[in-house]
Design an enzyme around this catalytic site. Sequence first.
Site, PDB file in Angstrom:
ATOM      1  CE1 TYR A   5       0.483   2.244   4.002  1.00 27.16           C
ATOM      2  CE2 TYR A   5       1.385   0.038   4.270  1.00 27.16           C
ATOM      3  CZ  TYR A   5       1.289   1.355   4.684  1.00 27.16           C
ATOM      4  OH  TYR A   5       2.013   1.789   5.762  1.00 27.16           O
ATOM      5  CG  HIS A   6       0.884   4.806  -2.223  1.00 28.20           C
ATOM      6  ND1 HIS A   6       0.514   4.122  -3.355  1.00 28.20           N
ATOM      7  CD2 HIS A   6       0.341   6.045  -2.352  1.00 28.20           C
ATOM      8  CE1 HIS A   6      -0.207   4.903  -4.137  1.00 28.20           C
ATOM      9  NE2 HIS A   6      -0.343   6.087  -3.544  1.00 28.20           N
ATOM     10  CE  LYS A   7      -2.103   5.294   6.099  1.00 22.91           C
ATOM     11  NZ  LYS A   7      -2.277   5.715   7.512  1.00 22.91           N
ATOM     12  CD  GLU A   8      -2.113   9.234  -4.038  1.00 24.71           C
ATOM     13  OE1 GLU A   8      -2.781  10.011  -4.740  1.00 24.71           O
ATOM     14  OE2 GLU A   8      -1.502   8.235  -4.494  1.00 24.71           O
ATOM     15  CE  LYS A  44      -5.990  14.965  -7.169  1.00 35.84           C
ATOM     16  NZ  LYS A  44      -7.184  14.151  -7.474  1.00 35.84           N
TER      17      LYS A  44
END
EC number: 4.2.1.-
Length: 163
Positions: free
Chosen positions: A68-71, A83
């Site tokens: 996963y990753h958080k952005e 963006k």
Amino acid sequence: MKGSLSHELEVSLPADQLWQVYSTLRLAQLSAELLPTVISKVEVEEGDGGVGTLLRVTYALGIPGMKYHKERFVKIDHEKRLKEALFVEGGHLDLGFSSYLIRLEILEKGHNSSVIKSTVEYEVDEEHAANASFATTDPFMIIGGAVSEHLLQKKSNCSIMLL
């Protein structure tokens, strides 16, 4: 070590129509919906789609080395149709990258055509320099193709219904 990669994908859609998707959370929703073999889930942890919004993107099983990753959305410019999102946890950061920024731009090419420009800017620690090869614009090229195909299909279905 710093680096950047870019990719341009020309599509047969007006820039404004693409930006309506790219500038909102709809892009994340469509990414998971249209590409379940790449992205299994996208969750909004903070925000409403504007600057400051935090997403958790969970990859489908089989993506080596990353779960996963958080952005966080750090810039949304409606005038320039631009963006930017910065990885803040997981993903490439788990592979020794100290920074991983995604920039998505929708460039008007003609009345019914535009270009989706995807750029990744990264910084990787010297001890993990070999992992720089994991930096890629491929997911954004795949997402861009799937989203534009979806919008074209939707447009085609609307045209048929008008006949």
